[in-house]
Design a protein around this motif. Structure first.
Motif, PDB file in Angstrom:
ATOM      1  N   PRO A 128       2.201  -5.947   7.061  1.00  0.00           N
ATOM      2  CA  PRO A 128       1.292  -7.048   7.385  1.00  0.00           C
ATOM      3  C   PRO A 128       0.005  -6.960   6.567  1.00  0.00           C
ATOM      4  N   VAL A 129      -0.596  -8.111   6.334  1.00  0.00           N
ATOM      5  CA  VAL A 129      -1.898  -8.222   5.677  1.00  0.00           C
ATOM      6  C   VAL A 129      -2.775  -9.079   6.581  1.00  0.00           C
ATOM      7  N   VAL A 130      -3.974  -8.601   6.887  1.00  0.00           N
ATOM      8  CA  VAL A 130      -4.834  -9.334   7.820  1.00  0.00           C
ATOM      9  C   VAL A 130      -6.243  -9.461   7.262  1.00  0.00           C
ATOM     10  N   ALA A 131      -6.964 -10.446   7.777  1.00  0.00           N
ATOM     11  CA  ALA A 131      -8.376 -10.645   7.419  1.00  0.00           C
ATOM     12  C   ALA A 131      -9.079 -11.303   8.591  1.00  0.00           C
ATOM     13  N   PRO A 132     -10.072 -10.642   9.200  1.00  0.00           N
ATOM     14  CA  PRO A 132     -10.810 -11.252  10.305  1.00  0.00           C
ATOM     15  C   PRO A 132     -12.064 -11.990   9.847  1.00  0.00           C
ATOM     16  N   HIS A 135      -6.637 -13.889  10.217  1.00  0.00           N
ATOM     17  CA  HIS A 135      -5.620 -14.418   9.308  1.00  0.00           C
ATOM     18  C   HIS A 135      -4.544 -13.356   9.113  1.00  0.00           C
ATOM     19  N   GLN A 136      -3.264 -13.782   9.140  1.00  0.00           N
ATOM     20  CA  GLN A 136      -2.152 -12.837   9.077  1.00  0.00           C
ATOM     21  C   GLN A 136      -1.055 -13.341   8.150  1.00  0.00           C
ATOM     22  N   SER A 137      -0.565 -12.454   7.308  1.00  0.00           N
ATOM     23  CA  SER A 137       0.634 -12.715   6.534  1.00  0.00           C
ATOM     24  C   SER A 137       1.428 -11.418   6.468  1.00  0.00           C
ATOM     25  N   ILE A 138       2.635 -11.480   5.927  1.00  0.00           N
ATOM     26  CA  ILE A 138       3.493 -10.297   5.837  1.00  0.00           C
ATOM     27  C   ILE A 138       4.134 -10.279   4.457  1.00  0.00           C
ATOM     28  N   VAL A 139       4.126  -9.118   3.820  1.00  0.00           N
ATOM     29  CA  VAL A 139       4.787  -8.980   2.525  1.00  0.00           C
ATOM     30  C   VAL A 139       5.948  -8.002   2.653  1.00  0.00           C
ATOM     31  N   ASP A 140       6.948  -8.195   1.780  1.00  0.00           N
ATOM     32  CA  ASP A 140       8.098  -7.286   1.781  1.00  0.00           C
ATOM     33  C   ASP A 140       7.844  -6.127   0.825  1.00  0.00           C
TER      34      ASP A 140
END
Length: 458
Positions: A143-147, A271-276
């Motif tokens: 996961p990649v996040v940014a508050p 903010h949330q995304s996910i990378v493989d």
């Protein structure tokens, strides 16, 4: 080695006494703040001699400290042993930093709490987040996040019965009116901002944009996206630094969800995304369209956030923020570039496709908010959950289906099997026990509203 101690100075593992002592000697450091975030995100720990820290001296603390109530009390729920045992505080050496606001040279380090037998402490928020990330790692995902964190700067408040007020600004008067995105108002209180920016650099807190928000003396700072634990550490240090440096400048930095009547609340959007394993965003297909897992992630948030609402809104005051028409959400609808929805999808290219969870207040613990959101989203992917259709237009027209008060959220989490599955049975039992204790303490207070209306008329 520069005074700005970046995260590349040491790795997580023990670098050896020689390297640590050299750093401490260079900066004249004799003490280290050994700390962790409790369930409220408040820094707790012990002050340790720098030489002992460098020598890997064992450091212990009572396990109950991780779950201390905001009132300073402790739960006597059976989940906590009567013997009040210790846990070990294990430093993450990559978090060693100078303490920017200290009057004498001092270092700090964030620690993990571990049981004496080596098992993780199931009550420690940083550990909870790490355990959620292990589930992603097992699937080859990251996961990649940014508050985005909002707060108010206020004048000193020595009487809690009085309302908070804006501090005196450089023009000789406190701010009045709303000045959203004002550059002039962003330049007010310049001595605080100059020292705060320097402190964040020293702490390795990587920020993106800084803005004046719509409330009087309200501000928002966005942190750069990155590894969830590192970003949660930065959010934790951000709040610690803001409070300490504001006090130095005769002010308070206030992260309450709704600190001032009639003014906007303080949020912590994530903010949330996910990378493989190849670094590709799994929310986008090869042709740039949204993937099935993108919608499943949203489905997980919509399904499981209600049971974990107490994580996002942990205090009585938290629920005052959810006001229709205030850009604070009142439901879990989702929409494209729609700030009236609880789940917003910013317009972006395929590589940056992400979900903005707008539910949490700035009063929430960043480790737990990120853990709960990522756990819910992953469950949605694993279970193939389908979200509602995205809304168009005013999200407030779709009803207020978030919990309207603390008691409803507390009761829902107490009885939730999904929260226990996603965050751990012991943690949820301890968390709701402490939150119940805080509510009972609140019930002993008589408010100004009650005195104002009930004394003359009841």
């Amino acid at each position: 080695m520069s005074a700005t101690f970046t995260k590349t100075a040491f790795t997580t593992n023990y670098p050896g006494a020689k390297a640590l002592n050299a750093y401490f000697s260079q900066h004249g450091i004799t003490q280290v703040e050994c700390m962790f975030a409790d369930i409220s995100g408040y820094p707790r720990g012990k002050l340790m001699p720098a030489g002992s820290f460098a020598a890997e001296a064992e450091l212990r603390i009572a396990e109950a400290i991780t779950m201390q109530a905001i009132t300073g009390e402790y739960s006597y729920d059976p989940i906590f042993p009567d013997a009040d045992p210790d846990v070990r505080m294990v430093p993450d050496y990559s978090t060693v930093r100078l303490v920017p606001w200290s009057g004498v040279p001092r270092a700090m380090a964030i620690h993990d709490c571990m049981q004496l037998n080596g098992d993780p402490c199931g009550f420690a928020p940083r550990v909870i987040l790490k355990q959620v990330l292990e589930r992603y790692k097992a699937k080859g995902l990251t996961p990649v996040v940014a508050p985005e964190i909002e707060f108010y700067l206020t004048a000193p408040n020595i009487d809690p019965n009085l309302a908070l007020e804006s501090p005196m600004a450089r023009g000789g008067r406190p701010e009045s009116g709303q000045s959203a995105y004002s550059m002039n108002m962003l330049n007010e209180l310049a001595p605080f901002w100059d020292e705060f920016r320097a402190a964040l650099d020293t702490l390795g807190v990587v920020t993106d944009t800084w803005i004046h928000e719509s409330g009087q003396s309200q501000y928002e700072i966005n942190l750069m996206h990155g590894d969830p634990v590192e970003v949660a550490d930065q959010a934790f240090l951000f709040k610690y630094a803001a409070k300490e440096i504001a006090i130095k400048h005769g002010m308070n930095a206030v992260f309450m969800a709704k600190p001032i009547s009639g003014q906007p609340g303080n949020s912590m959007h994530v903010h949330q995304s996910i990378v493989d394993a190849e670094g590709k965003n799994i929310f986008s297909n090869a042709d740039g369209t949204e993937s099935l897992r993108f919608r499943q992630f949203i489905g997980g948030l919509q399904t499981y956030i209600p049971d974990m609402m107490l994580i996002y809104a942990p205090f009585i005051n938290s629920y005052r923020r959810f006001v229709e028409g205030s850009q604070a959400p009142v439901n879990l609808q989702w929409g494209i570039d729609n700030r009236t929805a609880g789940l917003r999808i910013p317009i972006s290219g395929p590589a940056a496709r992400r979900v903005e969870n707008r539910i949490a207040g700035a009063d929430a613990n960043p480790y737990l908010v990120i853990a709960a959101s990522l756990a819910a989203g992953l469950a949605g992917i694993e279970e193939g959950l389908t979200p509602s259709e995205p809304i168009v237009g005013n999200g407030y027209d779709h009803g207020h289906d978030l919990a309207r008060g603390f008691q409803a959220s507390h009761a829902q989490m107490v009885n939730s099997t999904s929260s226990r599955r996603l965050l751990g049975d012991d943690f949820v039992t301890g968390f709701v026990s402490v939150k119940g204790l805080e509510y009972q303490h609140f019930q002993n207070e008589i408010s100004a509203w009650e005195r104002r209306y009930l004394v003359p008329q009841a």
